[in-house]
Design a protein around this motif. Structure first.
Motif, PDB file in Angstrom:
ATOM      1  N   CYS A  30       0.842  -1.203   0.000  1.00 53.45           N
ATOM      2  CA  CYS A  30       0.000   0.000   0.000  1.00 53.45           C
ATOM      3  C   CYS A  30       0.873   1.247   0.000  1.00 53.45           C
ATOM      4  CB  CYS A  30      -0.905   0.018   1.231  1.00 53.45           C
ATOM      5  SG  CYS A  30      -1.866  -1.484   1.441  1.00 53.45           S
ATOM      6  N   CYS A  46      -8.486  -4.755   1.052  1.00 53.54           N
ATOM      7  CA  CYS A  46      -7.396  -4.121   1.804  1.00 53.54           C
ATOM      8  C   CYS A  46      -7.915  -2.865   2.505  1.00 53.54           C
ATOM      9  CB  CYS A  46      -6.249  -3.759   0.863  1.00 53.54           C
ATOM     10  SG  CYS A  46      -5.030  -2.670   1.622  1.00 53.54           S
ATOM     11  N   CYS A  71      -6.100   0.560   1.631  1.00 50.93           N
ATOM     12  CA  CYS A  71      -6.448   1.117   0.324  1.00 50.93           C
ATOM     13  C   CYS A  71      -7.908   1.575   0.264  1.00 50.93           C
ATOM     14  CB  CYS A  71      -6.162   0.104  -0.780  1.00 50.93           C
ATOM     15  SG  CYS A  71      -4.394  -0.083  -1.087  1.00 50.93           S
ATOM     16  N   HIS A 114      -5.981  -4.529  -4.592  1.00 49.28           N
ATOM     17  CA  HIS A 114      -6.090  -4.308  -3.150  1.00 49.28           C
ATOM     18  C   HIS A 114      -7.545  -4.099  -2.738  1.00 49.28           C
ATOM     19  CE1 HIS A 114      -1.801  -3.434  -1.655  1.00 49.28           C
ATOM     20  NE2 HIS A 114      -1.674  -3.949  -2.872  1.00 49.28           N
TER      21      HIS A 114
END
Ligand SMILES: [Zn+2]
Length: 247
Positions: A3, A34, A37, A29
């Motif tokens: 990231c 994620c 993100c 992501h």
């Protein structure tokens, strides 16, 4: 990709102009949920929505884009392949530079800009005025303060018909009752200084000051800044912190 490596691409991503491979990486992501993100993209979306409500109607010229990116210390090639950068991004980059003492830390500054927007401290009228000067073809730009240890440094943009835009950093807050005053000094700095407005720096030492109105370029003006009583002085009463000769 981590990231961390994607952090300067979130704004571009939400505007649809992120570079590859970062664009695909961000998509991946997000797909796998994620959290970093997702939060970043959410933040970037919010910021670009805020900016979009405040941008000038006209799309900025490539020249303006280069100028702002250069001012902010970005490499041209980084953005060179993007097909189109929205005015929102330009305005945000400009504001990022404006509010920045640390010009290169984009992620930090983007967050910072977000905060500034929310606290409504951006003075959009002034930003629009700044854009008018930045965007004019006949505007000249002069850097100052490079090579000093603890400089005030930055850039002076001068447009013969529209005025002077000063963007500076490392201008510490003035003492109580004092302010910075800008001067336009004709005859290469030998003429009588013309007052060009008082201003204060931001808490991080950055400052943006605009003096609207025609500038006589034939007099080879020097743009200087002194510390004065906060109401301003008719003539400088202290030594200039810097004087920038303008061509
Ligand atoms: Zn991620």
């Amino acid at each position: 990709m981590k990231c961390e490596e994607l952090r300067d691409q979130y704004e571009l991503y939400v505007l649809g102009v992120a570079d590859e491979p970062e664009r695909s990486e961000i998509r991946e992501h997000l797909k796998r949920g994620c959290e970093v993100c997702m939060a970043e993209v959410k933040r970037a979306r919010r910021m670009s929505a805020l900016m979009a409500g405040s941008v000038p109607a006209a799309a900025p010229s490539p020249k303006l884009r280069r100028r702002i990116l250069a001012s902010a210390g970005y490499e041209q090639k980084r953005f060179g392949t993007a097909p189109f950068l929205a005015a929102a991004l330009l305005l945000s980059l400009f504001a990022v530079f404006y509010f920045s003492g640390r010009e290169r830390d984009f992620a930090h500054l983007a967050t910072r800009l977000d905060e500034e927007l929310r606290s409504q401290t951006i003075e959009l009228t002034r930003l629009n005025e700044a854009f008018a000067i930045l965007n004019a073809a006949d505007t000249s730009v002069t850097s100052f303060g490079a090579g000093q240890a603890q400089p005030p440094k930055g850039k002076v943009f001068v447009n013969p018909s529209q005025g002077v835009l000063l963007i500076a950093s490392n201008l510490p807050p003035t003492q109580a009752g004092k302010a910075y005053e800008m001067w336009v000094i004709p005859n290469g700095g030998k003429g009588t200084p013309i007052p060009a407005g008082v201003f204060q720096s931001n808490r991080d030492g950055s400052a943006m000051h605009i003096r609207r109105g025609a500038v006589d370029m034939s007099s080879k003006p020097v743009i200087a800044v002194t510390v004065e009583p906060e109401g301003g002085s008719p003539g400088p009463t202290s030594a200039p912190l810097f004087g920038v000769g303008v061509q």
